[in-house]
Design a protein around this motif. Structure first.
Motif, PDB file in Angstrom:
ATOM      1  N   VAL A  35       0.775  -1.212   0.090  1.00  0.00           N
ATOM      2  CA  VAL A  35      -0.134  -0.038   0.087  1.00  0.00           C
ATOM      3  C   VAL A  35       0.937   1.211   0.031  1.00  0.00           C
ATOM      4  O   VAL A  35       1.378   1.603   1.122  1.00  0.00           O
ATOM      5  N   HIS A  36       1.332   1.727  -1.172  1.00  0.00           N
ATOM      6  CA  HIS A  36       2.261   2.833  -1.182  1.00  0.00           C
ATOM      7  C   HIS A  36       1.192   4.208  -1.020  1.00  0.00           C
ATOM      8  O   HIS A  36      -0.016   4.388  -1.197  1.00  0.00           O
ATOM      9  N   TYR A  37       2.029   5.148  -0.364  1.00  0.00           N
ATOM     10  CA  TYR A  37       1.213   6.725  -0.136  1.00  0.00           C
ATOM     11  C   TYR A  37       2.395   7.431  -0.129  1.00  0.00           C
ATOM     12  O   TYR A  37       3.444   7.118  -0.221  1.00  0.00           O
ATOM     13  N   GLY A  38       1.797   8.716  -0.380  1.00  0.00           N
ATOM     14  CA  GLY A  38       2.991  10.023  -0.280  1.00  0.00           C
ATOM     15  C   GLY A  38       3.075  10.850   0.850  1.00  0.00           C
ATOM     16  O   GLY A  38       4.475  10.761   1.386  1.00  0.00           O
ATOM     17  N   SER A  39       2.198  10.981   1.738  1.00  0.00           N
ATOM     18  CA  SER A  39       2.206  11.825   2.945  1.00  0.00           C
ATOM     19  C   SER A  39       1.273  11.236   3.865  1.00  0.00           C
ATOM     20  O   SER A  39       1.440  11.501   5.144  1.00  0.00           O
ATOM     21  N   ARG A  40       0.175  10.734   3.444  1.00  0.00           N
ATOM     22  CA  ARG A  40      -0.898  10.406   4.532  1.00  0.00           C
ATOM     23  C   ARG A  40      -0.517   9.045   5.262  1.00  0.00           C
ATOM     24  O   ARG A  40      -1.476   8.200   4.909  1.00  0.00           O
ATOM     25  N   LYS A  41       0.248   8.989   6.223  1.00  0.00           N
ATOM     26  CA  LYS A  41       0.504   7.766   6.926  1.00  0.00           C
ATOM     27  C   LYS A  41      -0.546   7.169   7.498  1.00  0.00           C
ATOM     28  O   LYS A  41      -0.949   6.155   7.505  1.00  0.00           O
ATOM     29  N   ASP A  42      -1.403   8.166   8.216  1.00  0.00           N
ATOM     30  CA  ASP A  42      -2.671   7.775   8.911  1.00  0.00           C
ATOM     31  C   ASP A  42      -3.705   7.003   8.057  1.00  0.00           C
ATOM     32  O   ASP A  42      -4.080   5.914   8.446  1.00  0.00           O
ATOM     33  N   ALA A  43      -3.900   7.663   6.874  1.00  0.00           N
ATOM     34  CA  ALA A  43      -4.872   6.844   5.882  1.00  0.00           C
ATOM     35  C   ALA A  43      -4.178   5.696   5.439  1.00  0.00           C
ATOM     36  O   ALA A  43      -4.777   4.510   5.122  1.00  0.00           O
ATOM     37  N   ALA A  44      -2.747   5.672   5.199  1.00  0.00           N
ATOM     38  CA  ALA A  44      -2.214   4.338   4.798  1.00  0.00           C
ATOM     39  C   ALA A  44      -2.278   3.301   5.793  1.00  0.00           C
ATOM     40  O   ALA A  44      -2.626   2.158   5.497  1.00  0.00           O
ATOM     41  N   GLU A  45      -2.156   3.497   6.992  1.00  0.00           N
ATOM     42  CA  GLU A  45      -2.123   2.696   8.179  1.00  0.00           C
ATOM     43  C   GLU A  45      -3.627   2.114   8.266  1.00  0.00           C
ATOM     44  O   GLU A  45      -3.763   0.890   8.599  1.00  0.00           O
TER      45      GLU A  45
END
Ligand SMILES: NC(=O)c1ccc[n+]([C@@H]2O[C@H](COP(=O)([O-])OP(=O)(O)OC[C@H]3O[C@@H](n4cnc5c(N)ncnc54)[C@H](OP(=O)(O)O)[C@@H]3O)[C@@H](O)[C@H]2O)c1
Length: 252
Positions: A35-45
């Motif tokens: 699950v790649h993301y750019g800045s929204r660590k909360d959303a990725a987690e």
């Protein structure tokens, strides 16, 4: 549908919206999903946690795309996550729309930023992914209906047009490896990118332009991506699939 059991997948921009729906669906089919993301660590987690709660396997990976060293950062993390396994499925989904990049207002910097994220990144992510990808793998690029209907956000539309062209030529090049390359082209879909859709009047307007009578939902797109990633789609390559509920088919 023959699922993704035992296969690995990288979904860029999977923290939210369409990418999240793709990641959840592939994981439900049995894939191990990065699950790649750019800045929204909360959303990725949160995406990873939702997948695990449903019994799936996922790993969150941060890499800002469209900046120097983006592909190196992404693949350092990806190789760690895969731990020696090959990559079976790549979904190039991460992108952004700059609503200010109209013909009157766009600047060279704004143009470069949007092309760097929406076009340069998928190109070089794919180049690196091909070293890890098994023959018979799957590449799915997420484009947009703005490649065939007009919009004031002209630079965004240009980036998606470039992605369509990229997919078609890549499909030809990768045919001998049995890798399929297809483009999924969503219509107007309820995500953070389209926060204007939260206005009920906007939702009604979009519903009126759509044969099936509502805006799209992320899962409407994720399910089609999962199909293209499956063995059932083995004879489809080089195609652009419009997934939009019948957007702009004509007046009712
Ligand atoms: N929504 C629509 O109506 C619609 C219609 C046609 C096509 N599309 C396409 O569908 C795809 C997904 O859109 P969406 O509506 O789901 O968007 P979204 O809700 O805004 O989510 C965008 C995702 O991409 C990631 N991302 C964006 N820029 C990035 C960057 N520079 N580096 C790394 N990650 C980045 C975001 O990560 P963070 O969470 O970390 O920010 C997020 O995971 C895009 O390719 C979009 O162009 C959308």
């Amino acid at each position: 549908m023959t699922g993704a059991s035992g296969r690995t997948a990288l979904v860029t921009g999977a923290s939210r919206g369409i990418g999240r729906a793709v990641a959840e669906r592939l994981a439900a089919e049995g894939a191990y999903v990065v699950v790649h993301y750019g800045s929204r660590k909360d959303a990725a987690e949160e995406t990873v946690a939702a997948i695990r709660r449903s019994g799936g396997q996922a790993f969150a990976l941060r890499a800002e795309l469209g900046v120097d060293g983006d592909v190196d950062t992404l693949f350092a993390g990806l190789e760690e996550a895969l731990a020696g396994r090959p990559l079976d499925i790549l979904v190039n989904n991460a992108a952004f729309i700059d609503y200010g990049a109209t013909i009157d207002a766009v600047t060279p910097d704004a143009y470069e930023r949007q092309f760097a994220t929406n076009v340069r990144a998928p190109l070089f992510v794919t180049q690196r992914a091909l070293r890890l990808m098994t023959d018979g793998g799957r590449i799915i690029n997420i484009s947009s209906g703005v490649t065939w209907f007009a919009t004031p956000e002209i630079v965004y539309a240009m980036t998606k047009g470039a992605l369509n062209v990229f997919s078609r030529s890549l499909a030809r090049t990768l045919g001998p490896r049995g890798i399929t390359v297809n483009t999924v082209s969503p219509g107007i879909t309820g995500t953070d990118m389209n926060d204007w859709l939260r206005d009920p009047d906007a939702t009604r307007r979009v519903a009126g332009m759509t044969a099936l009578g509502r805006p799209g939902e992320p899962a409407d797109i994720g399910d089609v991506v999962a199909f293209l990633a499956s063995d059932d789609a083995r004879w489809i390559t080089g195609q652009t699939i419009e997934v939009n509920g019948g957007l702009y088919l004509g007046p009712q």
